[in-house]
Write a protein that holds these residues in place. Structure first.
Motif, PDB file in Angstrom:
ATOM      1  N   ALA A  83      33.749  42.981  28.343  1.00 10.61           N
ATOM      2  CA  ALA A  83      34.039  42.327  29.616  1.00 10.61           C
ATOM      3  C   ALA A  83      35.253  41.416  29.504  1.00 10.61           C
ATOM      4  O   ALA A  83      36.075  41.343  30.430  1.00 10.61           O
ATOM      5  CB  ALA A  83      32.814  41.537  30.085  1.00 10.61           C
ATOM      6  N   LEU A  84      35.379  40.727  28.381  1.00 12.94           N
ATOM      7  CA  LEU A  84      36.521  39.830  28.196  1.00 12.94           C
ATOM      8  C   LEU A  84      37.822  40.616  28.138  1.00 12.94           C
ATOM      9  O   LEU A  84      38.845  40.187  28.700  1.00 12.94           O
ATOM     10  CB  LEU A  84      36.332  39.011  26.912  1.00 12.94           C
ATOM     11  CG  LEU A  84      37.317  37.869  26.675  1.00 12.94           C
ATOM     12  CD1 LEU A  84      37.309  36.885  27.841  1.00 12.94           C
ATOM     13  CD2 LEU A  84      36.979  37.140  25.370  1.00 12.94           C
ATOM     14  N   ALA A  85      37.807  41.777  27.480  1.00 10.20           N
ATOM     15  CA  ALA A  85      39.003  42.615  27.430  1.00 10.20           C
ATOM     16  C   ALA A  85      39.407  43.073  28.834  1.00 10.20           C
ATOM     17  O   ALA A  85      40.602  43.087  29.184  1.00 10.20           O
ATOM     18  CB  ALA A  85      38.749  43.823  26.526  1.00 10.20           C
ATOM     19  N   LEU A  86      38.433  43.442  29.641  1.00  6.84           N
ATOM     20  CA  LEU A  86      38.718  43.857  31.016  1.00  6.84           C
ATOM     21  C   LEU A  86      39.318  42.714  31.827  1.00  6.84           C
ATOM     22  O   LEU A  86      40.311  42.888  32.541  1.00  6.84           O
ATOM     23  CB  LEU A  86      37.436  44.353  31.687  1.00  6.84           C
ATOM     24  CG  LEU A  86      36.882  45.695  31.215  1.00  6.84           C
ATOM     25  CD1 LEU A  86      35.476  45.909  31.758  1.00  6.84           C
ATOM     26  CD2 LEU A  86      37.790  46.842  31.654  1.00  6.84           C
ATOM     27  N   LEU A  87      38.715  41.544  31.720  1.00  9.24           N
ATOM     28  CA  LEU A  87      39.205  40.401  32.494  1.00  9.24           C
ATOM     29  C   LEU A  87      40.613  40.004  32.082  1.00  9.24           C
ATOM     30  O   LEU A  87      41.457  39.685  32.923  1.00  9.24           O
ATOM     31  CB  LEU A  87      38.254  39.215  32.316  1.00  9.24           C
ATOM     32  CG  LEU A  87      36.936  39.301  33.084  1.00  9.24           C
ATOM     33  CD1 LEU A  87      35.960  38.242  32.593  1.00  9.24           C
ATOM     34  CD2 LEU A  87      37.171  39.140  34.584  1.00  9.24           C
ATOM     35  N   ARG A  88      40.892  40.010  30.801  1.00  9.90           N
ATOM     36  CA  ARG A  88      42.232  39.639  30.341  1.00  9.90           C
ATOM     37  C   ARG A  88      43.274  40.650  30.804  1.00  9.90           C
ATOM     38  O   ARG A  88      44.403  40.271  31.154  1.00  9.90           O
ATOM     39  CB  ARG A  88      42.232  39.500  28.820  1.00  9.90           C
ATOM     40  CG  ARG A  88      41.535  38.216  28.356  1.00  9.90           C
ATOM     41  CD  ARG A  88      41.393  38.139  26.848  1.00  9.90           C
ATOM     42  NE  ARG A  88      40.888  36.820  26.440  1.00  9.90           N
ATOM     43  CZ  ARG A  88      40.419  36.552  25.225  1.00  9.90           C
ATOM     44  NH1 ARG A  88      40.373  37.509  24.289  1.00  9.90           N
ATOM     45  NH2 ARG A  88      39.985  35.328  24.939  1.00  9.90           N
ATOM     46  N   SER A  89      42.909  41.917  30.839  1.00 12.56           N
ATOM     47  CA  SER A  89      43.832  42.923  31.367  1.00 12.56           C
ATOM     48  C   SER A  89      44.111  42.659  32.845  1.00 12.56           C
ATOM     49  O   SER A  89      45.254  42.753  33.301  1.00 12.56           O
ATOM     50  CB  SER A  89      43.236  44.322  31.187  1.00 12.56           C
ATOM     51  OG  SER A  89      43.102  44.648  29.820  1.00 12.56           O
ATOM     52  N   ALA A  90      43.068  42.332  33.588  1.00 12.97           N
ATOM     53  CA  ALA A  90      43.236  42.064  35.014  1.00 12.97           C
ATOM     54  C   ALA A  90      44.078  40.825  35.261  1.00 12.97           C
ATOM     55  O   ALA A  90      44.942  40.803  36.147  1.00 12.97           O
ATOM     56  CB  ALA A  90      41.873  41.910  35.673  1.00 12.97           C
ATOM     57  N   LEU A  91      43.852  39.768  34.472  1.00 11.50           N
ATOM     58  CA  LEU A  91      44.603  38.526  34.644  1.00 11.50           C
ATOM     59  C   LEU A  91      46.080  38.702  34.331  1.00 11.50           C
ATOM     60  O   LEU A  91      46.923  37.967  34.866  1.00 11.50           O
ATOM     61  CB  LEU A  91      44.003  37.423  33.769  1.00 11.50           C
ATOM     62  CG  LEU A  91      42.656  36.872  34.258  1.00 11.50           C
ATOM     63  CD1 LEU A  91      41.971  36.085  33.149  1.00 11.50           C
ATOM     64  CD2 LEU A  91      42.860  36.002  35.494  1.00 11.50           C
TER      65      LEU A  91
ATOM     66  N   VAL B  51      37.154  40.776  41.855  1.00 17.77           N
ATOM     67  CA  VAL B  51      36.834  41.640  40.720  1.00 17.77           C
ATOM     68  C   VAL B  51      35.616  42.492  41.047  1.00 17.77           C
ATOM     69  O   VAL B  51      34.591  41.981  41.492  1.00 17.77           O
ATOM     70  CB  VAL B  51      36.564  40.792  39.458  1.00 17.77           C
ATOM     71  CG1 VAL B  51      36.000  41.661  38.340  1.00 17.77           C
ATOM     72  CG2 VAL B  51      37.834  40.102  39.003  1.00 17.77           C
ATOM     73  N   MET B  52      35.748  43.784  40.820  1.00 15.13           N
ATOM     74  CA  MET B  52      34.630  44.710  40.943  1.00 15.13           C
ATOM     75  C   MET B  52      34.300  45.261  39.565  1.00 15.13           C
ATOM     76  O   MET B  52      35.192  45.533  38.764  1.00 15.13           O
ATOM     77  CB  MET B  52      35.003  45.877  41.869  1.00 15.13           C
ATOM     78  CG  MET B  52      35.397  45.463  43.282  1.00 15.13           C
ATOM     79  SD  MET B  52      34.004  44.840  44.233  1.00 15.13           S
ATOM     80  CE  MET B  52      32.990  46.315  44.329  1.00 15.13           C
ATOM     81  N   GLY B  53      33.014  45.445  39.270  1.00 13.70           N
ATOM     82  CA  GLY B  53      32.610  46.050  38.006  1.00 13.70           C
ATOM     83  C   GLY B  53      32.355  45.041  36.915  1.00 13.70           C
ATOM     84  O   GLY B  53      32.014  43.891  37.156  1.00 13.70           O
ATOM     85  N   GLY B  54      32.530  45.480  35.668  1.00 14.53           N
ATOM     86  CA  GLY B  54      32.248  44.655  34.508  1.00 14.53           C
ATOM     87  C   GLY B  54      31.874  45.543  33.334  1.00 14.53           C
ATOM     88  O   GLY B  54      32.285  46.710  33.286  1.00 14.53           O
ATOM     89  N   ALA B  55      31.093  45.016  32.420  1.00 11.44           N
ATOM     90  CA  ALA B  55      30.707  45.757  31.216  1.00 11.44           C
ATOM     91  C   ALA B  55      29.197  45.936  31.167  1.00 11.44           C
ATOM     92  O   ALA B  55      28.435  45.059  31.590  1.00 11.44           O
ATOM     93  CB  ALA B  55      31.191  45.039  29.970  1.00 11.44           C
ATOM     94  N   LEU B  56      28.769  47.062  30.630  1.00 12.74           N
ATOM     95  CA  LEU B  56      27.345  47.358  30.519  1.00 12.74           C
ATOM     96  C   LEU B  56      26.659  46.390  29.566  1.00 12.74           C
ATOM     97  O   LEU B  56      27.259  45.960  28.571  1.00 12.74           O
ATOM     98  CB  LEU B  56      27.157  48.788  30.024  1.00 12.74           C
ATOM     99  CG  LEU B  56      27.597  49.892  30.995  1.00 12.74           C
ATOM    100  CD1 LEU B  56      27.749  51.211  30.250  1.00 12.74           C
ATOM    101  CD2 LEU B  56      26.583  50.019  32.127  1.00 12.74           C
ATOM    102  N   PRO B  57      25.411  46.007  29.837  1.00 11.74           N
ATOM    103  CA  PRO B  57      24.683  45.126  28.920  1.00 11.74           C
ATOM    104  C   PRO B  57      24.550  45.760  27.534  1.00 11.74           C
ATOM    105  O   PRO B  57      24.498  46.980  27.389  1.00 11.74           O
ATOM    106  CB  PRO B  57      23.309  44.992  29.597  1.00 11.74           C
ATOM    107  CG  PRO B  57      23.556  45.307  31.036  1.00 11.74           C
ATOM    108  CD  PRO B  57      24.631  46.350  31.035  1.00 11.74           C
ATOM    109  N   GLY B  58      24.526  44.897  26.531  1.00 12.82           N
ATOM    110  CA  GLY B  58      24.403  45.371  25.164  1.00 12.82           C
ATOM    111  C   GLY B  58      25.147  44.472  24.212  1.00 12.82           C
ATOM    112  O   GLY B  58      25.773  43.475  24.623  1.00 12.82           O
ATOM    113  N   ALA B  59      25.124  44.829  22.944  1.00 10.47           N
ATOM    114  CA  ALA B  59      25.729  43.979  21.912  1.00 10.47           C
ATOM    115  C   ALA B  59      27.222  43.775  22.129  1.00 10.47           C
ATOM    116  O   ALA B  59      27.767  42.727  21.800  1.00 10.47           O
ATOM    117  CB  ALA B  59      25.471  44.595  20.541  1.00 10.47           C
TER     118      ALA B  59
END
Length: 271
Positions: free
Chosen positions: A71-79, A57-65
């Protein structure tokens, strides 16, 4: 998203210019971007093929609220596309809690260790010989040795260019390659020297030549100490060692040489 389209977001995530990430587009097989309700881009995630662990996995989500949900939405799409993947945990892009929420479990780590250059002499195990990379004329041998890491998590596909002299900006006069009794490459350790500071990637050793509970070949440490000896002869006094997927036993061996851990980033995996 097409990988090229996501490069500005990767540059923002990691810090740098789009040009810094131009080569990444050709390495990614799948890419996603996540947006907030106002269409603001919150992060991006890409998959890069790994030799033995599906995809990195490359990338992720920017820090913040909204980082956790993005990030979870991205990971679930990848999985949904690649159930076998691994990712580096870090609060800046992919916090450990997010990885665990997506079903990933810790399996290894990236580490950086440093300290005075070890002074111990190498004890080359029976059946092996270690030679300077500068004396290895075969590009195939250098490439085969570089691929001894391929089963280790954290290591990606080795390009054919790794068989060239001084690959990745390293110094073949300091680097070392190990051969077994049959003349087959069994391990490698590449090095770069800046002033009195020696930089090493952890030695790569063929799986059948590694230490285990039942066998202690010592080839990994012999490679490391061989490089340290060559570097000491040209003025090195300090060592920095980067490692991906090394075992606790291997880290303990490095600590016994006087190195201390400066960075420890867990690697989480699924599948």
């Amino acid at each position: 998203m097409p990988p090229q389209t996501a490069l500005p977001t990767f540059a923002r995530l990691y810090g740098g210019s789009v040009d810094d990430f131009a080569g990444l587009a050709d390495q990614l097989t799948d890419v996603w971007i996540v947006q907030g309700a106002d269409s603001e881009v919150l992060g991006a995630l890409g998959l890069r093929v790994s030799p033995a662990h599906g995809s990195e996995v490359m990338g992720g989500a920017l820090p913040g609220a909204g980082q956790h949900d993005a990030a979870l939405a991205l990971l679930r799409s990848a999985l949904n596309v690649q159930p076998r993947l691994y990712a580096y945990a870090g609060d800046d892009l992919l916090p450990a809690g997010v990885l665990e929420a997506a079903g990933l479990q810790p399996i290894g780590a990236y580490t950086r260790m440093s300290g005075p250059l070890p002074a111990a002499l190498p004890d080359v195990p029976d059946g092996y010989r270690i030679v300077p990379l500068s004396e290895v004329s075969s590009a195939d041998d250098r490439l085969a040795a570089q691929r001894t890491y391929s089963d280790r998590i954290g290591h990606t596909l080795v390009p054919d260019g790794a068989g060239k002299p001084d690959a990745f900006g390293t110094d073949d006069r300091l680097g070392r390659l190990a051969y077994d009794a049959a003349g087959v490459p069994a391990g490698i350790c590449r090095a770069t020297l800046e002033g009195d500071q020696l930089y090493l990637g952890t030695p790569g050793v063929r799986p059948d030549a590694r230490d285990s509970d039942a066998r202690d070949s010592g080839l990994r440490q012999a490679l490391l100490l061989s490089v340290c000896g060559a570097a000491r002869a040209v003025g090195a006094t300090l060592l920095t060692l980067d490692a991906w997927g090394d075992t606790p036993q291997e880290r303990a061996e490095d600590e016994a040489l006087g190195l201390q851990t400066d960075e420890f980033t867990p690697i989480y995996a699924a599948g």
